[in-house]
Design an enzyme around this catalytic site. Structure first.
Site, PDB file in Angstrom:
ATOM      1  N   GLU A 262       0.783  -1.226   0.000  1.00 28.89           N
ATOM      2  CA  GLU A 262       0.000   0.000   0.000  1.00 28.89           C
ATOM      3  C   GLU A 262       0.817   1.280   0.000  1.00 28.89           C
ATOM      4  O   GLU A 262       0.395   2.288   0.592  1.00 28.89           O
ATOM      5  CB  GLU A 262      -0.921   0.004   1.229  1.00 28.89           C
ATOM      6  CG  GLU A 262      -0.202   0.094   2.569  1.00 28.89           C
ATOM      7  CD  GLU A 262       0.126  -1.242   3.201  1.00 28.89           C
ATOM      8  OE1 GLU A 262       0.364  -1.288   4.413  1.00 28.89           O
ATOM      9  OE2 GLU A 262       0.143  -2.261   2.474  1.00 28.89           O
ATOM     10  N   ASN A 263       1.955   1.317  -0.643  1.00 28.44           N
ATOM     11  CA  ASN A 263       2.764   2.526  -0.648  1.00 28.44           C
ATOM     12  C   ASN A 263       1.922   3.736  -1.052  1.00 28.44           C
ATOM     13  O   ASN A 263       1.219   3.694  -2.065  1.00 28.44           O
ATOM     14  CB  ASN A 263       3.929   2.381  -1.640  1.00 28.44           C
ATOM     15  CG  ASN A 263       4.679   1.089  -1.467  1.00 28.44           C
ATOM     16  OD1 ASN A 263       5.205   0.793  -0.406  1.00 28.44           O
ATOM     17  ND2 ASN A 263       4.720   0.303  -2.529  1.00 28.44           N
ATOM     18  N   HIS A 293      -8.563  -3.123  -1.185  1.00 30.52           N
ATOM     19  CA  HIS A 293      -7.825  -3.330   0.066  1.00 30.52           C
ATOM     20  C   HIS A 293      -6.677  -2.330   0.182  1.00 30.52           C
ATOM     21  O   HIS A 293      -6.516  -1.649   1.203  1.00 30.52           O
ATOM     22  CB  HIS A 293      -7.298  -4.773   0.084  1.00 30.52           C
ATOM     23  CG  HIS A 293      -6.423  -5.121   1.238  1.00 30.52           C
ATOM     24  ND1 HIS A 293      -6.761  -6.087   2.157  1.00 30.52           N
ATOM     25  CD2 HIS A 293      -5.199  -4.670   1.628  1.00 30.52           C
ATOM     26  CE1 HIS A 293      -5.804  -6.207   3.060  1.00 30.52           C
ATOM     27  NE2 HIS A 293      -4.842  -5.343   2.752  1.00 30.52           N
ATOM     28  N   GLU A 294      -5.866  -2.235  -0.876  1.00 27.17           N
ATOM     29  CA  GLU A 294      -4.708  -1.331  -0.819  1.00 27.17           C
ATOM     30  C   GLU A 294      -5.151   0.129  -0.751  1.00 27.17           C
ATOM     31  O   GLU A 294      -4.508   0.945  -0.088  1.00 27.17           O
ATOM     32  CB  GLU A 294      -3.798  -1.560  -2.030  1.00 27.17           C
ATOM     33  CG  GLU A 294      -3.291  -2.985  -2.174  1.00 27.17           C
ATOM     34  CD  GLU A 294      -2.672  -3.533  -0.902  1.00 27.17           C
ATOM     35  OE1 GLU A 294      -1.943  -2.790  -0.217  1.00 27.17           O
ATOM     36  OE2 GLU A 294      -2.920  -4.713  -0.586  1.00 27.17           O
TER      37      GLU A 294
END
Length: 833
Positions: A262-263, A293-294
């Site tokens: 998830e950057n 989700h991310e």
């Protein structure tokens, strides 16, 4: 690669009390060769008090460092820690210049050369404490700072980062200054990317992949971007805080260890999500859920970050729940996401929660004393069980109050850090429910509750008593079903009602007792279910006649749990599957039931003498499904059936015919995934050879083709093939993380038990040495994919248990061995039952 020293929670707390970190200025040079890259880091920070501390860095060569312009001795670097001694109170500037090693294991700065076209790509994966593999850093989540990143790259490359990047006149790439983020979320991805760009809500959106995958990304770009936009908009309807970063790039990168990362502004995904071959709707849905989700992490984890790793559930449980929920709400192209969650994701949590390594969703801080122990908690508990707990919380307090509390949490802690206590306090402001007590019973305890139904009858009525084994409160639905008078195989819903558990009193309902009474019918809570005898008989005879696929998922999970607990013979499960799967219409249910039936029941739970019969039954199931789907109306179900037929069958003639015709009669045509799947099965059965594998690799020289060839070669049932594969896995450190995993997947086969017996003995000491040498990612694969799990013997269990007690193991390998040996112990119990 030697393992890195761990950072303890106590050390992190001390450093956080000592320092206030403001800004990182990073300069990376990716043009210095294929072994190392240059990294220069300048950190501006303030010491709150005079004293000593350290900065983390794991270089190939530390060229130099200065603190406030004064040189530091590189020789003082010890265990990746450069001491900063004699700090005075006030502002400081640290500069560190180093050559850093590229990675082949997906940790730090991973470097990959695409065998399809020779192009090279690099990307960072810095979670959990791998920022020190790329830069000098105060590498812990509560020392957030802003980042400026400059990258020198080959002229034909594009550089992506957490924020918008531009190529300067000198050819270098400069990223805009980020908001405050933790070090583990710093991201760079560089290479000759193929990109699809657009704008949405005033922000640049981008999709990026290797050039060799460009046609496949272009095929799916509209779907991926549509999902991204819909999820982005839906989150803004739910959350008061706007998306906090200046762009949203999604890069599909090679040899990625996780599903995605998830950057901020640059989410990285494993590039298997760019589909080269035919896939089911469920697989497309899984990609959509991963996107959602991310994106949830942009708020849960990125805007508000955990203080220490004991609260990793604050990231993962929420993102897991929101990913499934948002795709359900925001899109229409996929079926109910909670079906696939219930039949595939939730059992991951149930299984993990019944092993010796289980832990609380929110463990006590003392249970996560360092980064190594924290890394072990990225499992079915933190994801699947945690998401199930959040779903139950939303059911209990209502979504409106839940979102009110969450938005208060974001507002109070944005761009900062927070703990479980902070979250619970914020939720408490939004509801009259006792969230503190709920959190203690749901988040601070381990294990799975079991709800057992007991039904009694009286003239004109029936009574349900639910016995709870466990101590958690539950809010759930009860479904009562009758046989359809027109079709005895079909069930019709009589009534559905919600109830709180523990019950204040048994539920008495009018009328004759139903054929099936199902607790947790809509899968709203996290519990095992035991049916009353009449309902169990109905389930075994009429599961495919239950109208709702989510209800069928609950029933199949119940049967699965009963097999694992020794309450249902494995052969009864196979008989039920044989009778009902040919009538099933949901591909995710078929896939999950067959996966459990093949890889657990046939390959592990049944004695070897019964394995052939079980495989024949499974082949019959898949053949019947293939026949039933000849009309082309359910291509996903047909593809699922074809895949499992290939994995089950011993009919080498059929497989050779398909391979030679490049098609399954009636479809589908064989794409690379199916061709490699067939060739691997033929290799397992000794019905192909190196010549055929080499020819297939010439046909498909891609990275996926290289992995397929590695699996097939390791699967050949000859002493020479096994010896070569073992040498490559355990003694040749050139295998990347993906090629290691592919080789391991091919090596161990239940058909090759006698041939592989000597390797079971060799496995334990050689695995320990390999894990210590190559680090956590390979250690995890060594304990998972390379474990001799098909050797279901007391001797294998004895060897493993002895090794656990007598050998100094890395934490990652020890955790995997504890889990695999518990699975082995369970398989032996089932065989003895």
């Amino acid at each position: 690669m030697a393992p890195m020293p761990v950072l303890t929670r106590e050390e992190a707390q001390t450093r956080a009390r000592t320092l206030d970190v403001h800004h990182y200025r990073i300069d990376l040079d990716l043009t210095t060769g294929d072994q190392t890259f240059d990294s220069t880091t300048v950190i501006q920070f303030t010491a709150r008090t005079a004293g000593d501390t350290f900065v983390d860095i794991k270089p190939a060569t530390l060229r130099g460092a200065t603190l406030d312009g004064k040189p530091l001795d590189p020789a003082t670097l010890d265990d990746n820690r450069l001491p900063l001694t004699g700090l005075t109170e006030g502002p400081h500037e640290l500069r560190v210049d180093a050559a850093m090693p590229y990675s082949r294991t997906g940790e730090g700065m991973h470097r990959f050369t695409d065998p399809a076209d020779g192009e090279t790509y690099t990307y960072t994966q810095l979670f959990l404490d791998d920022a020190q593999r790329v830069i000098a850093a105060f590498d812990q989540p509560d020392l957030k700072a802003t980042f400026d990143v400059t990258v020198t790259a080959p002229h034909n490359w594009t550089v992506l980062a957490n924020s918008v990047t531009t190529r300067r006149n000198d050819g270098r790439w400069k990223a805009a200054t980020t908001p405050r983020i933790p070090t583990y979320l710093l991201a760079v991805a560089a290479g000759p990317w193929h990109s699809v760009r657009t704008t949405h809500a005033g922000l640049p959106f981008g999709l990026h992949c290797r050039r060799s995958l460009a046609p496949h990304l272009d095929t799916d770009a509209a779907e991926i971007l549509d999902t991204t936009r819909r999820c982005f908009d839906r989150y803004h309807e739910k959350f008061d805080e706007p998306y906090p970063f200046d762009s949203y790039d999604q890069a599909f990168v090679p040899e990625f260890n996780a599903g995605a990362m998830e950057n901020p502004g640059l989410v990285t995904f494993r590039d298997e999500y760019i589909f080269r071959s035919a896939v089911t709707t469920t697989e497309r849905q899984t990609r959509a859920v991963t996107i959602a989700h991310e994106m949830a992490h942009m708020w849960f984890g990125n805007l508000v970050t955990l203080t220490w790793w004991d609260d990793i559930w604050l990231n993962e449980s929420f993102a897991e729940y929101m990913g499934y929920q948002i795709v359900n709400e925001a899109t229409t192209r996929y079926p109910d996401t909670w079906i696939d969650y219930g039949i595939t994701r939730k059992p991951w949590g149930y299984d993990a929660d019944q092993r010796p390594s289980t832990h609380a969703v929110a463990p006590h801080p003392d249970a996560v004393p360092d980064t190594a122990s924290a890394l072990l908690n990225f499992d079915g508990i933190s994801y699947a069980k945690g998401a199930s707990a959040i779903r139950q919380l939303v059911t209990w307090i209502g979504e409106k109050d839940f979102l009110t509390g969450i938005n208060t949490h974001f507002a109070r802690h944005k761009f900062g850090n927070a703990t479980l206590a902070d979250l619970i306090d914020n939720l408490t402001t939004a509801t009259d429910r006792d969230v503190h007590t709920w959190a203690h019973t749901w988040l601070r305890t381990t294990g799975v509750d079991t709800l057992t139904a007991d039904i009694t009858t009286a003239p004109g009525q029936w009574t349900l008593t639910l016995h709870r084994h466990g101590n958690r409160p539950h809010r759930t639905t009860i479904g009562a079903y009758d046989h359809d008078i027109a079709d005895k195989h079909t069930l019709v819903l009589r009534e559905r009602h919600e109830t709180d558990i523990p019950q204040n009193a048994p539920h008495t309902r009018p009328g004759p007792r139903p054929a099936l009474v199902l607790p947790n019918e809509h899968d709203l809570t996290y519990t095992k279910v035991r049916l009353d005898p009449t309902s169990l008989k109905t389930a075994l005879h009429s599961i495919s006649g239950t109208p709702d696929p989510l209800t069928r998922a609950v029933l199949w999970n119940t049967l699965r749990d009963m097999v694992r607990d020794g309450d249902l013979p494995p052969t009864d499960y196979l008989t039920t599957a044989h009778h009902h799967l040919p009538r099933e219409t949901d591909a995710s249910l078929v896939d999950s039931v067959l996966h459990f039936a093949v890889h657990q029941i046939a390959d592990r739970y049944l004695p070897t003498r019964q394995r052939t019969t079980a495989r024949t039954t499974l082949t019959d199931i898949t053949r019947n499904l293939i026949r039933r789907t000849e009309d082309g109306e359910n291509p996903g179900l047909r593809l699922t059936a074809v895949r499992h037929f290939i994995d089950c069958t011993d009919h080498t003639g059929t497989l050779h015919s398909w391979l030679n015709d490049d098609a399954v009669p009636g479809g589908p045509d064989l794409d690379p995934e199916l061709r490699w799947r067939i060739l691997r099965r033929l290799a397992v059965l000794g019905a192909t050879d190196e010549t055929a594998i080499t020819a297939e690799l010439h046909r498909d020289p891609s990275a996926t083709g290289q992995e397929g060839a590695a699996r097939c070669r390791a699967a050949l049932p000859t002493p020479e093939a096994k010896a070569t594969a073992w040498q490559r896995m355990f003694h040749d450190d050139t295998l990347s993380n993906y090629l290691f995993t592919a080789t391991a997947e091919g090596f161990w086969q239940p058909e090759h038990t006698d041939l592989l017996t000597p390797y079971t003995t060799r496995y334990y000491p050689e695995a320990a040495t390999l894990a210590a040498r190559r680090g956590p990612a390979i250690a995890t694969a060594t304990g998972r994919q390379a474990f001799p799990g098909y050797t279901v013997t007391t001797e294998n269990l004895r060897l493993g248990e002895e090794h656990l007690t007598t050998t100094d193991l890395t934490p990652a390998l020890r955790r995997q061995l504890v889990d695999r040996l518990d699975d082995l112990r369970r398989a032996l119990r089932i065989r003895r039952a």
